[in-house]
Scaffold this motif. Structure first.
Motif, PDB file in Angstrom:
ATOM      1  N   ARG A  63       4.358  -8.219  -6.927  1.00  0.00           N
ATOM      2  CA  ARG A  63       4.161  -7.261  -5.840  1.00  0.00           C
ATOM      3  C   ARG A  63       2.900  -7.587  -5.046  1.00  0.00           C
ATOM      4  O   ARG A  63       2.911  -7.590  -3.810  1.00  0.00           O
ATOM      5  CB  ARG A  63       4.076  -5.843  -6.409  1.00  0.00           C
ATOM      6  N   LYS A  64       1.804  -7.910  -5.753  1.00  0.00           N
ATOM      7  CA  LYS A  64       0.557  -8.256  -5.062  1.00  0.00           C
ATOM      8  C   LYS A  64       0.706  -9.529  -4.248  1.00  0.00           C
ATOM      9  O   LYS A  64       0.200  -9.625  -3.129  1.00  0.00           O
ATOM     10  CB  LYS A  64      -0.583  -8.412  -6.076  1.00  0.00           C
ATOM     11  N   GLU A  67       2.522  -8.683  -1.078  1.00  0.00           N
ATOM     12  CA  GLU A  67       1.639  -7.973  -0.146  1.00  0.00           C
ATOM     13  C   GLU A  67       0.653  -8.930   0.520  1.00  0.00           C
ATOM     14  O   GLU A  67       0.402  -8.829   1.727  1.00  0.00           O
ATOM     15  CB  GLU A  67       0.874  -6.872  -0.881  1.00  0.00           C
ATOM     16  N   GLU A  68       0.100  -9.846  -0.265  1.00  0.00           N
ATOM     17  CA  GLU A  68      -0.834 -10.826   0.297  1.00  0.00           C
ATOM     18  C   GLU A  68      -0.144 -11.726   1.310  1.00  0.00           C
ATOM     19  O   GLU A  68      -0.725 -12.072   2.344  1.00  0.00           O
ATOM     20  CB  GLU A  68      -1.451 -11.666  -0.817  1.00  0.00           C
TER      21      GLU A  68
END
Length: 94
Positions: A63-64, A67-68
């Motif tokens: 997920r991170k 997002e990045e």
């Protein structure tokens, strides 16, 4: 009358299962267990399970990362607007 016939018929089928089928299957299983009692044979019969196990740490990392990637895409597409904003001659953000 029909209900009584159905009941008697199902009772006869149950008696056949209990008296003939189940003992036959029990004997077959006992013979199978006697012939293949080695641990290696049983391990070869095992089938792999393809059930994915959820890993919260991996899901959070994924997920991170997504997002990045989105933030990087937005910043690279709007870099000129960020560096030189329109307006009343404000100082550069960077």
């Amino acid at each position: 009358m029909a209900a009584l016939d159905i009941h008697l018929d199902s009772q006869k089928q149950a008696e056949v299962l209990v008296s003939k089928f189940f003992p036959q299957k029990i004997e077959e299983l006992q013979m199978l267990l006697k012939t293949s009692s080695s641990c290696g044979d049983l391990a070869s019969l095992r089938a792999p399970l393809d059930i994915p196990m959820p890993d919260p740490a991996k899901e959070e990392a994924k997920r991170k990362k997504e997002e990045e990637a989105v933030l990087f895409d937005v910043i690279t597409k709007n870099y000129d607007k960020i560096k030189k904003p329109k307006g009343d001659g404000k100082a550069l953000i960077y």
